[in-house]
Design an enzyme around this catalytic site. Structure first.
Site, PDB file in Angstrom:
ATOM      1  N   ALA A 141     -44.486  26.925  42.256  1.00 45.03           N
ATOM      2  CA  ALA A 141     -45.694  27.488  42.856  1.00 45.03           C
ATOM      3  C   ALA A 141     -46.041  28.730  42.038  1.00 45.03           C
ATOM      4  O   ALA A 141     -45.605  29.845  42.338  1.00 45.03           O
ATOM      5  CB  ALA A 141     -45.448  27.836  44.315  1.00 45.03           C
ATOM      6  N   ASP A 232     -48.585  20.742  45.503  1.00 44.25           N
ATOM      7  CA  ASP A 232     -49.890  20.535  46.156  1.00 44.25           C
ATOM      8  C   ASP A 232     -49.913  19.168  46.826  1.00 44.25           C
ATOM      9  O   ASP A 232     -50.744  18.315  46.549  1.00 44.25           O
ATOM     10  CB  ASP A 232     -51.038  20.680  45.153  1.00 44.25           C
ATOM     11  N   GLU A 323     -44.984  13.966  32.227  1.00 46.09           N
ATOM     12  CA  GLU A 323     -45.135  12.609  32.765  1.00 46.09           C
ATOM     13  C   GLU A 323     -45.045  11.567  31.639  1.00 46.09           C
ATOM     14  O   GLU A 323     -44.502  10.477  31.837  1.00 46.09           O
ATOM     15  CB  GLU A 323     -46.476  12.491  33.497  1.00 46.09           C
TER      16      GLU A 323
HETATM   17  C1  UD2 Z   1     -50.501  15.488  37.504  1.00 49.27           C
HETATM   18  C2  UD2 Z   1     -49.168  15.063  38.084  1.00 49.27           C
HETATM   19  C3  UD2 Z   1     -48.139  16.163  37.779  1.00 49.27           C
HETATM   20  C4  UD2 Z   1     -48.019  16.413  36.289  1.00 49.27           C
HETATM   21  C5  UD2 Z   1     -49.366  16.753  35.725  1.00 49.27           C
HETATM   22  C6  UD2 Z   1     -49.301  16.785  34.201  1.00 49.27           C
HETATM   23  C7  UD2 Z   1     -49.914  13.823  40.053  1.00 49.27           C
HETATM   24  C8  UD2 Z   1     -50.110  13.859  41.519  1.00 49.27           C
HETATM   25  N1  UD2 Z   1     -49.359  14.925  39.524  1.00 49.27           N
HETATM   26  O1  UD2 Z   1     -50.826  16.606  38.336  1.00 49.27           O
HETATM   27  O2  UD2 Z   1     -46.867  15.806  38.280  1.00 49.27           O
HETATM   28  O3  UD2 Z   1     -47.478  15.291  35.643  1.00 49.27           O
HETATM   29  O4  UD2 Z   1     -50.378  15.754  36.105  1.00 49.27           O
HETATM   30  O5  UD2 Z   1     -50.541  16.986  33.660  1.00 49.27           O
HETATM   31  O6  UD2 Z   1     -50.217  12.853  39.402  1.00 49.27           O
HETATM   32  N2  UD2 Z   1     -48.409  24.178  38.975  1.00 49.27           N
HETATM   33  C9  UD2 Z   1     -48.374  25.502  39.383  1.00 49.27           C
HETATM   34  N3  UD2 Z   1     -49.314  26.372  38.901  1.00 49.27           N
HETATM   35  C10 UD2 Z   1     -50.294  25.983  38.049  1.00 49.27           C
HETATM   36  C11 UD2 Z   1     -50.336  24.636  37.651  1.00 49.27           C
HETATM   37  C12 UD2 Z   1     -49.401  23.760  38.129  1.00 49.27           C
HETATM   38  O7  UD2 Z   1     -47.498  25.900  40.152  1.00 49.27           O
HETATM   39  O8  UD2 Z   1     -51.117  26.842  37.660  1.00 49.27           O
HETATM   40  C13 UD2 Z   1     -47.357  23.257  39.446  1.00 49.27           C
HETATM   41  C14 UD2 Z   1     -47.539  22.856  40.899  1.00 49.27           C
HETATM   42  O9  UD2 Z   1     -46.273  22.613  41.447  1.00 49.27           O
HETATM   43  C15 UD2 Z   1     -48.340  21.590  40.800  1.00 49.27           C
HETATM   44  C16 UD2 Z   1     -47.732  20.953  39.562  1.00 49.27           C
HETATM   45  O10 UD2 Z   1     -47.410  22.048  38.695  1.00 49.27           O
HETATM   46  O11 UD2 Z   1     -48.183  20.799  41.952  1.00 49.27           O
HETATM   47  C17 UD2 Z   1     -48.635  19.948  38.836  1.00 49.27           C
HETATM   48  O12 UD2 Z   1     -49.838  20.572  38.425  1.00 49.27           O
HETATM   49  P1  UD2 Z   1     -51.270  20.091  38.917  1.00 49.27           P
HETATM   50  O13 UD2 Z   1     -51.161  19.725  40.357  1.00 49.27           O
HETATM   51  O14 UD2 Z   1     -52.271  21.081  38.541  1.00 49.27           O
HETATM   52  O15 UD2 Z   1     -51.453  18.849  38.014  1.00 49.27           O
HETATM   53  P2  UD2 Z   1     -52.131  17.422  38.363  1.00 49.27           P
HETATM   54  O16 UD2 Z   1     -52.713  17.425  39.734  1.00 49.27           O
HETATM   55  O17 UD2 Z   1     -53.014  17.012  37.248  1.00 49.27           O
END
Ligand code: UD2
Length: 376
Positions: A141, A232, A323
């Site tokens: 987080a 999230d 990933e």
């Molecule tokens: C996708 C994947 C994620 C990761 C990422 C890589 C899904 C649901 N999730 O998420 O696992 O592979 O792509 O690009 O498919 N975080 C922070 N602060 C930040 C940014 C990220 O704490 O400023 C952490 C947080 O725990 C978050 C995780 O990193 O849940 C993944 O980041 P995201 O939710 O922004 O990435 P997302 O939704 O593209």
């Protein structure tokens, strides 16, 4: 004379060898006779069991007397020995004829593909509660993502591994924003300080680095299983011991059906260490939920970290960060359990008829607002 003595010596060495070999075969025979499956033979039995002694306990004691007790606490290498449960648990009789017919519940390397209706929670809980494993959940987080902690933890307490020992390891640059949550007995929060980042890509990839360091320094001596999760997200339903295995992957909700593997968003540039050529692949796995035995997860998390470091030296970043590396690893090192997208759905998408239960789901968020360097 000297010749005779040396002959006698070598004969007695042979005799000793034959005697021990015989003893070993005999013990093996007794072991199998008592109902053990050789494929699950592990000298490292669960360290803490609260049940009455049975033949297996007695056999374990015999093995302890011969080879010494397992060093589980010290090495942190607790393994599933076998799937025992106490007597008298009441549950529905399993059928060899009835079950899910709308989905495939086994992979082509013959491990479970878990969906609602493919396991009985009563049986699974009875087995795993006997082992009483310590489960680590690693979540990051960083920056504005602390806002997601409250719902993640509140719903985690309601649905995630209820009745088990769980530690949430929260990696954050804003400790003061971690909410105070009432946790059930045997469950705790451990805070890990990490620096802020200016690119979200550095946070998601940095997870591999910080998790590797912290497993080494701390988590190894505190957990038997480890899950990596996105913060999230919220739990909507049971997420239980049916997810535990040596190495568990979760099918990505977008690609789990109707997609040819050449359409998977694997890394396709061969300069990257995450490269997977067209024509290869089983499934596309999400990096938002994955787990397994502590040591196997350590190896995998460190692999993703090392591979991304190699990429950085070549000025390339894998298309979907960790990933992409995870998908490469799982292609050539098959997971021992695969979970359906029930284990990571998304509030962005309509629930499909084959998803009978959404257990955890990614929240809708304003990417541009919540990330340090904007949306994409
Ligand atoms: C996708 C994947 C994620 C990761 C990422 C890589 C899904 C649901 N999730 O998420 O696992 O592979 O792509 O690009 O498919 N975080 C922070 N602060 C930040 C940014 C990220 O704490 O400023 C952490 C947080 O725990 C978050 C995780 O990193 O849940 C993944 O980041 P995201 O939710 O922004 O990435 P997302 O939704 O593209």
């Amino acid at each position: 004379m000297i010749k005779t003595v040396s002959m006698l010596r070598s004969i007695s060495r042979i005799h000793i060898f034959v005697f021990f070999a015989f003893l070993l075969v005999l013990l093996g025979g007794v072991y199998i006779y008592l109902g053990y499956d050789v494929s699950t033979l592990s000298l490292c039995q669960p360290c803490k069991e609260g049940s009455e002694p049975d033949v297996k306990d007695i056999m374990t004691k015999v093995m302890d007397d011969i080879v010494g007790p397992p060093d589980c606490e010290e090495k942190g290498s607790w393994k599933i020995g076998d799937l025992t449960m106490q007597n008298g648990v009441k549950y529905a009789q399993p059928s060899t004829q009835q079950g899910r017919t709308d989905v495939n519940s086994v992979t082509n390397w013959n491990v479970p593909l878990v969906w609602e209706g493919t396991f009985d929670p009563v049986v699974i809980d009875a087995i795993y509660k006997k082992m009483d494993p310590r489960i680590a959940v690693v979540v990051f987080a960083v920056g504005k993502y602390t806002r997601f902690l409250e719902a993640f933890l509140q719903t985690g307490e309601k649905y995630f591994m209820v009745g088990f020992r769980v530690t949430y390891y929260i990696f954050t640059d804003h400790k003061e924003e971690v909410p105070k949550i009432d946790l059930a007995e045997g469950r705790k929060i451990s805070l890990v300080d990490i620096p802020s980042a200016t690119r979200w890509q550095d946070v998601v990839l940095g997870r591999m680095k910080w998790a590797t360091i912290t497993i080494d320094k701390q988590i190894r001596s505190e957990a038997d299983y480890l899950f990596m999760m996105d913060v999230d997200s919220v739990f909507y339903n049971r997420f239980g011991a049916e997810s535990l295995s040596q190495l568990t992957g979760v099918l990505h909700r977008i690609f789990y059906k109707n997609y040819d593997r050449d359409q998977f968003t694997y890394e396709r540039r061969n300069l990257s260490r995450a490269y997977i050529p067209f024509g290869e692949g089983d499934y596309y796995y999400t990096a938002a939920v994955w787990g397994g035995y502590l040591e196997d997860m350590y190896k995998l998390v460190k692999y993703c970290y090392m591979q991304s470091e190699e990429d950085a030296k070549n000025n390339i970043e894998a298309v979907w960060q960790e990933e992409s590396h995870l998908n490469k690893y799982f292609l050539y090192n098959k997971p021992t359990k695969v979970l359906s997208p029930e284990y990571l759905w998304s509030d962005y998408d309509q629930v499909q008829p084959d998803i009978k239960v959404v257990r955890i789901s990614q929240l809708v968020k304003d990417y541009a607002e919540v990330r340090p360097n904007g949306g994409q």
